[in-house]
Design an enzyme around this catalytic site. Structure first.
Site, PDB file in Angstrom:
ATOM      1  N   SER A 141       0.877  -0.686  -0.154  1.00  0.00           N
ATOM      2  CA  SER A 141       0.073   0.276   0.104  1.00  0.00           C
ATOM      3  C   SER A 141       0.607   0.902   0.136  1.00  0.00           C
ATOM      4  O   SER A 141       1.801   0.988   0.101  1.00  0.00           O
ATOM      5  CB  SER A 141      -1.001  -0.215   1.345  1.00  0.00           C
ATOM      6  OG  SER A 141      -1.339   1.024   1.616  1.00  0.00           O
ATOM      7  N   TYR A 154      -2.305  -0.867  10.399  1.00  0.00           N
ATOM      8  CA  TYR A 154      -2.897  -1.279   8.804  1.00  0.00           C
ATOM      9  C   TYR A 154      -1.589  -0.655   8.427  1.00  0.00           C
ATOM     10  O   TYR A 154      -0.330  -1.022   7.345  1.00  0.00           O
ATOM     11  CB  TYR A 154      -3.592  -0.216   8.077  1.00  0.00           C
ATOM     12  CG  TYR A 154      -3.660  -0.538   6.325  1.00  0.00           C
ATOM     13  CD1 TYR A 154      -4.618  -1.758   6.069  1.00  0.00           C
ATOM     14  CD2 TYR A 154      -3.154   1.207   5.848  1.00  0.00           C
ATOM     15  CE1 TYR A 154      -4.788  -1.682   4.650  1.00  0.00           C
ATOM     16  CE2 TYR A 154      -3.758   0.383   4.305  1.00  0.00           C
ATOM     17  CZ  TYR A 154      -4.258  -1.004   4.088  1.00  0.00           C
ATOM     18  OH  TYR A 154      -3.971  -1.304   2.458  1.00  0.00           O
TER      19      TYR A 154
END
Length: 250
Positions: A141, A154
């Protein structure tokens, strides 16, 4: 005509978390390049719907459960003769300020977004090492490099996934495996629909991204096919950012 370097005919690809969203788009792209695709998810009904839509194989298992993972990999090896391509895509987000974040929620994100890539990756890599070849693609990501308030677990997981990719390379590249990552930016999917619909947040994304738009899942197909194919035979331990330039500017 596609170049033969990108032809995946005869390859078997397992894509975790592929009943919808980014995982499903990547699975469809690998199938279009000739691969025999195996979809994965925990919701049997949603998984069956995705399987029927794509005309692929599918196996339901929890990527965080080592026993289920081992059983699924053994089943697929028997069914297909081995797994040539693994895309570790399964993951989820939990938004909450760190001072209010329960340890159980922190651990759930780390387990699903990072530890699962280790569990599934190791199980699949054993067969790849025996055959002397294999491709592992870890879906990272922009949060592999960047941070935003309220998504600490995350961010930590995706940062760890970059170095897990490097660790896999260090141990398995000599056995003929290529292990790399793809780091999507902000993409318009079912899971981000609320953010896309938020005028303020959407304006921030498009303003922060040099390309001036949200990513479309189709933008990930080319990078995935490249990393899954012979075209990337000497690419190892890298993370390819597909983010419209977001991480390239200040």
């Amino acid at each position: 005509m596609s170049h033969k370097l990108f032809d995946l005919t005869g390859r078997v690809a397992l894509v975790t978390g592929s009943s919808r969203g980014i995982g499903h788009a990547i699975a469809a792209g690998l199938a279009a390049a000739g691969a025999t695709v195996v979809l994965n998810g925990r919701d049997p009904q949603r998984l069956e719907s995705a399987r029927a839509t794509l005309g692929a194989d599918a196996v339901a298992f929890d990527v965080t459960d080592e026993e289920q993972v081992t059983g699924a990999v053994e089943e697929l090896t028997t069914r297909h003769g081995g797994i040539d391509i693994l895309v570790n895509n399964a993951g989820f987000q939990h938004r909450q300020p760190m001072l209010d974040l329960a340890l159980a929620d922190w651990e759930a994100v780390l387990r699903t977004d990072l530890t699962s890539a280790f569990v599934v990756g190791r199980a699949v890599a054993r067969g790849m090492i025996d055959r002397g070849r294999g491709k592992i693609i870890n879906i990272c990501s922009v949060q592999t490099d960047l941070a935003r308030p309220s998504i600490a677990p995350y961010t930590a997981a995706k940062g760890g996934l970059r170095n897990l990719t490097r660790a896999m390379t260090a141990e398995w590249a000599g056995h003929g495996l290529q292990v790399n990552g793809i780091a999507p930016g902000y993409f318009d999917t079912e899971l981000t629909s609320a953010l896309v619909a938020d005028p303020e947040f959407s304006a921030w994304v498009t303003g922060r991204t040099p390309a001036g738009r949200w990513g479309a899942v189709a933008d990930l197909v080319g990078p995935a096919v490249f990393l899954a194919s012979d075209a990337s035979a000497f690419v190892n331990g890298q993370v390819l950012f597909v983010d419209g330039g977001m991480t390239a500017v200040v």
